[in-house]
Design a protein around this motif. Structure first.
Motif: not given
Lengths: 436, 112
Positions: B32, B35-38, B40-41, B44, B50
């Protein structure tokens, strides 16, 4: 309240769209697959913000046209993003919206079609324990009639000078593949700095000095597509009316259907518009119009007391009935000498199915709110050939974006989806099932 | 205030103190935080986005015998990273200075 102001029977709605045996009431929705689409609160994430360094690590990718979901692909992405933005002190939402809790909304989408229509069914839970069917009023203050109730993002509501009153909405944007970038970035193509409730909001002077908006006789800045501006990130750089007409003729616009819990629901309809250089209404006439006389500011119509038991309501009666003012059902011309008292209120909008005309009057809808949930079925004719419509046809696949406005709010105060595909009998994220 | 109330408050405070003194990583939902820190953008679990996939990062660390300390350096230093297209960008810095949380996230990443 003696009687309801609404004489909205199923027969009224059905008369306008389809028969009981073939219309949305005849569909067994239990047999139609439902797709869950999570919508999230976007705050001020405009086209410009997405291309700025504030969109950390993604400015370049967005500018080159990458899809939002190429990065935002986590199963809980919408929940996480929407909750973060509404949590407070987030740069994308500078306004603390009283009582706004739902950073995301789970929308159940079902679709079906027959030879005449596409039927799009939406279900979502509202934040409030009542349907958002109230809209703005005209209230008598002893001397004048003034607008009462505003959307929650408005300063007068923020400062507690007016209550938050605004209708719920369910909106769909449709692209048939002709709008560059829509398949990747969806509704975010249309949302820009300078618009209402967005960063660097327009001023009246800016609008008055703008050649395009002056030519369009507009007094504010609303959604637009990038291609309609010389610089897509600057609303002031509008192309000429002639150039924009050529873009429209080539079909590079998006359809925008909005079901409105007050202004269209009352007469079993959804409005019909399109986004190109502005958020336009389709040709013809909408099912709603302003009820204030532009010169006297008095209402033009009031309720027919003989039919509904009252000619106006007061604020303590809000949320206690269906307060729709429908020209052909329960309205009579306003009588300025009817003994008005301070606090008397009549709706700020007059609604009429009979007055709705042309391309603007093509979409019907059947809706109900029960146990905290809206169920809305939008009926869209197939094969529309109007120059301001996207033509839905069997076998077609369309890029769509969904939005819900919940809890007395408008403009950016919605929950929106990443772009999805809708197939009319064709494989897509949401596939409309052929009815027998 | 009754004696019972006072005892109740003391007991609550003691429990709260106990909770707060528990090592942070024991309570951390590393995924979490990631993902909260982004994160995962760009990263993957298995696909290249990227940035490299978590699987690729874990394999590289294993091969080079690096541990979570190196991963923490990477997520806190904000150093330039080279992308597939040859351009360079500052790597995002995780939004926590809590070493226990950073360690939990690093371990979670390297165990993909």
């Amino acid at each position: 309240m003696k009687k309801s102001a609404l004489f909205l029977g199923v027969s009224v709605i059905v008369a306008g769209c389809a028969s009981m045996t073939s219309g949305p009431q005849a569909i067994d929705w239990n047999k139609i697959p439902a797709t869950k689409v999570t919508l999230f609160y976007p705050g001020q994430s405009s086209y410009e913000w997405l291309r700025s360094e504030a969109h950390a690590g993604a400015a370049k990718e967005t500018a080159r046209g990458d899809a939002c979901v190429s990065c935002h692909d986590d199963p809980k992405e919408e929940q996480r993003q929407g909750s973060k933005i509404l949590r407070g002190n987030h740069p994308l939402e500078p306004t603390a919206i009283a009582g706004k809790k739902n950073g995301y909304v789970d929308l159940a989408v079902q679709a079906a079609y027959d030879d005449k229509n596409a039927y799009l069914r939406f279900q979502w839970k509202t934040q409030n324990p009542y349907p958002g069917t109230e809209h703005q009023y005209l209230r008598f203050d002893g001397k004048e009639w003034k607008v009462y109730g505003f959307p929650k993002l408005d300063k007068v509501v923020q400062e507690g000078r007016q209550p938050g009153i605004y209708e719920d909405r369910m909106s769909i944007m449709i692209d048939d593949g002709k709008v560059p970038g829509f398949a990747q970035q969806g509704c975010w193509l249309t949302c820009h700095d300078g618009q209402r409730d967005m960063p660097k909001q327009f001023t009246k002077e800016d609008v008055a000095a703008n050649a395009l908006l002056t030519a369009l006789k507009k007094s504010d800045v609303r959604k637009y597509l990038p291609e309609t501006r010389g610089n897509p990130s600057d609303w002031k750089t509008g192309k000429s009316v002639e150039e924009i007409a050529r873009i429209k003729e080539a079909g590079r616009f998006v359809d925008l259907i909005q079901w409105r819990a007050h202004r269209s629901h009352a007469v079993g309809m959804a409005d019909d518009g399109f986004v190109l250089e502005f958020r336009n209404g389709d040709a013809g006439k909408d099912m709603f119009s302003g009820n204030a006389d532009s010169k006297t500011h008095q209402p033009k119509f009031m309720w027919d007391e003989k039919k509904v038991g009252y000619k106006s309501i007061t604020a303590d009666q809000l949320r206690k009935g269906d307060h729709f003012l429908i020209r052909e059902q329960n309205a009579v011309p306003f009588d300025p000498n009817a003994g008005w008292k301070v606090g008397d209120m009549v709706p700020d909008y007059l609604i009429s199915r009979e007055d709705a005309k042309g391309s603007a009057a093509e979409n019907n809808a059947v809706a109900s709110w029960k146990d905290g949930m809206w169920t809305v079925v939008i009926v869209r004719p197939l094969g529309l050939a109007n120059s301001d419509d996207k033509t839905l046809k069997a076998g077609g696949v369309y890029n769509v974006g969904f939005a819900v406005h919940d809890d007395n709010i408008t403009t950016r105060g919605h929950q929106v989806s990443y772009v999805k595909t809708l197939g009319i009998g064709a494989k897509a994220d949401i596939t409309a099932v052929k009815l027998n | 205030m009754t004696k019972q109330h006072i005892h109740s408050i003391i007991l609550s405070a003691a429990i709260a103190g106990l909770c707060l003194s528990t090592p942070a990583f024991a309570q951390v939902d590393a995924e979490e935080i990631f993902k909260e820190n982004d994160c995962h953008k760009c990263h993957h679990p298995t696909k290249a986005k990227k940035g490299p996939s978590l699987a690729k990062i874990a394999a590289k660390y294993k091969e080079k015998k690096l541990d979570e300390k190196e991963a923490i350096k990477h997520m806190t230093a904000g150093k330039k990273v080279e992308l597939d297209d040859g351009t360079k960008e500052d790597h995002k810095i995780i939004d926590t200075k809590d070493v226990a949380v950073q360690t939990a996230v690093a371990k979670w990443m390297l165990n993909r």
